[in-house]
Design a protein around this motif. Sequence first.
Motif, short mmCIF file in Angstrom:
data_model
loop_
_atom_site.label_atom_id
_atom_site.label_comp_id
_atom_site.label_asym_id
_atom_site.label_seq_id
_atom_site.Cartn_x
_atom_site.Cartn_y
_atom_site.Cartn_z
N LEU A 1 1.96 56.39 -14.64
CA LEU A 1 3.17 55.76 -15.17
C LEU A 1 4.02 55.17 -14.05
CD1 LEU A 1 4.23 58.28 -17.96
CD2 LEU A 1 3.52 55.90 -18.28
N CYS A 2 4.12 55.89 -12.93
CA CYS A 2 4.90 55.39 -11.80
C CYS A 2 4.28 54.12 -11.23
CB CYS A 2 5.01 56.47 -10.73
SG CYS A 2 6.14 57.82 -11.16
N TRP A 3 2.96 54.11 -11.12
CA TRP A 3 2.28 52.89 -10.68
C TRP A 3 2.60 51.74 -11.64
CZ3 TRP A 3 -1.29 50.51 -7.39
CH2 TRP A 3 -1.66 51.24 -6.26
N LEU A 4 2.50 52.01 -12.94
CA LEU A 4 2.73 50.97 -13.94
C LEU A 4 4.17 50.45 -13.88
CD1 LEU A 4 1.66 49.39 -16.36
CD2 LEU A 4 2.37 51.28 -17.83
N ILE A 5 5.13 51.35 -13.76
CA ILE A 5 6.53 50.94 -13.68
C ILE A 5 6.78 50.11 -12.43
CG2 ILE A 5 8.90 51.76 -13.41
CD1 ILE A 5 8.08 54.20 -15.11
N GLY A 6 6.24 50.57 -11.30
CA GLY A 6 6.43 49.85 -10.04
C GLY A 6 5.85 48.45 -10.09
N LEU A 7 4.66 48.31 -10.63
CA LEU A 7 4.03 47.00 -10.73
C LEU A 7 4.75 46.10 -11.73
CD1 LEU A 7 0.25 47.99 -10.65
CD2 LEU A 7 1.53 46.80 -8.86
N ALA A 8 5.22 46.70 -12.84
CA ALA A 8 5.94 45.92 -13.85
C ALA A 8 7.25 45.37 -13.29
CB ALA A 8 6.20 46.77 -15.09
N LEU A 9 7.97 46.20 -12.54
CA LEU A 9 9.22 45.73 -11.93
C LEU A 9 8.96 44.59 -10.96
CD1 LEU A 9 11.07 49.13 -11.29
CD2 LEU A 9 11.73 47.33 -12.91
N ALA A 10 7.94 44.76 -10.13
CA ALA A 10 7.59 43.70 -9.18
C ALA A 10 7.21 42.41 -9.92
CB ALA A 10 6.46 44.16 -8.27
N TYR A 11 6.49 42.57 -11.02
CA TYR A 11 6.07 41.42 -11.83
C TYR A 11 7.29 40.61 -12.27
CZ TYR A 11 4.22 38.89 -15.90
OH TYR A 11 3.88 37.92 -16.81
N PHE A 12 8.28 41.27 -12.84
CA PHE A 12 9.45 40.56 -13.35
C PHE A 12 10.33 40.01 -12.23
CE2 PHE A 12 8.49 43.29 -17.09
CZ PHE A 12 8.29 42.26 -18.00
N ILE A 13 10.38 40.72 -11.11
CA ILE A 13 11.18 40.24 -9.98
C ILE A 13 10.57 38.96 -9.40
CG2 ILE A 13 11.88 40.74 -7.60
CD1 ILE A 13 12.03 43.73 -8.53
N VAL A 14 9.25 38.98 -9.19
CA VAL A 14 8.60 37.79 -8.63
C VAL A 14 8.64 36.63 -9.63
CG1 VAL A 14 6.43 36.86 -7.74
CG2 VAL A 14 7.13 39.17 -7.12
N LYS A 15 8.52 36.94 -10.91
CA LYS A 15 8.61 35.87 -11.92
C LYS A 15 9.97 35.19 -11.84
CE LYS A 15 7.69 34.88 -16.78
NZ LYS A 15 7.21 35.43 -18.08
N ARG A 16 11.01 35.99 -11.66
CA ARG A 16 12.35 35.40 -11.52
C ARG A 16 12.45 34.56 -10.25
NH1 ARG A 16 18.26 38.46 -11.88
NH2 ARG A 16 19.44 36.80 -10.84
N LEU A 17 11.87 35.03 -9.16
CA LEU A 17 11.90 34.28 -7.90
C LEU A 17 11.17 32.95 -8.05
CD1 LEU A 17 11.21 37.20 -5.39
CD2 LEU A 17 13.36 35.93 -5.64
#
Length: 280
Positions: A30-46
Motif C-alpha cells: 500500500l505504501c508503494w502504491l500511495i507513493g507512486l500514485a502521489l508522484a503520478y499526480f505531481i508529475v502530471k501537474r508539472l
Amino acid sequence: MIGLVGMIGLLGYISWNPNEGFGPFRWYGLCWLIGLALAYFIVKRLYKEQHIKDELFDPLFIYCFIGILLGARLGHCLFYEPDHFLTSGKGFVEMFLPIRFLADGGWKYVGYQGLASHGGTFGLIVALWLYVRKTKLSIWRVLDNIAIATGTTACFIRLGNLMNSEIIGKITDVPWAFIFEKVDAVPRHPGQLYEAIAYAILFFIMWFLHKRMPEKIGTGWYFGFCLTYIFTFRFFIEYTKEIQEAFEASLPLDMGQILSIPFIIVGVWCMIRAKKTAVQ
C-alpha cells in the motif's frame, strides 16, 4: 488496526508491532502504491504547467513502475544476496519471480522480499532514457520533473519498511527509540522513520524551489539536487542502521554507503553542469 504502538520502559521507548495490513492488502504494498500514485499526480501537474501534451505523459507511469521495480529487485539480489541468487538455477528464478523454493521440492509465494533503493534509482534512470527515446522529450526536463516528485515516493517506501519492521537501526538509548517486537526486545534507532522524514522534507523543498526557479527545469539541476540530497543523507543515516548482510561487517563502509557515493558524485556533477547549460 495499527493500535499496537505503546510507550514502555522508563525512557518511554516505542513498542512497535503493527499487523501486516488489512484483508488482502499489506502495508508495504500500500505504501508503494500511495507513493507512486502521489508522484503520478505531481508529475502530471508539472507536465500541464509546462504545456507538455497528455499523450506524452500517459506512458510515463508504466516506464517508471517497471524500471523501479526491476532495478530495485536486481539491485538487492546482485549486491546484497549474490550467494543465494547467483549460485543456483532456483536462486536465479527467485530473482525474477516472487516465490521461494522449499526444501521438499515445492514452492510458495512470498512476494518480492528484497528491494534496493540504489538499484531502483538506476532502473528508473534507464527507464526514463527509454521513455525519452520514444517521446523525443528532453531527458533533462523529464529527469527534473521526476526529481521534484521523488521525495513523496521515497518517503512512503521507507514508511512501508517501518510497517514491516525491516531495515532496522542499531541498538540505542535515545528516548524515541523503537522496540521492533518482530525482531527482538531491545531499543533501536528507527532508521526507516529518519529517512521517511528526510524525504518528505525533500519534496517540500523541491516544490518550493520549482515555484521560485521554474527556469531551472530542463537543466538537470533539480535531478542533481535530488540525487545529492537523498544519497548524502543515506550515506550518513547508514551509521544508525544495522548491516543487512553479514559480509558487510568486514567492510570499512556498508553496501548502502558504497553504492551512495557514485550517485552523490553524479548529483553534484549535474548541478555544476546545470549552471552552464541552457534550458532544454
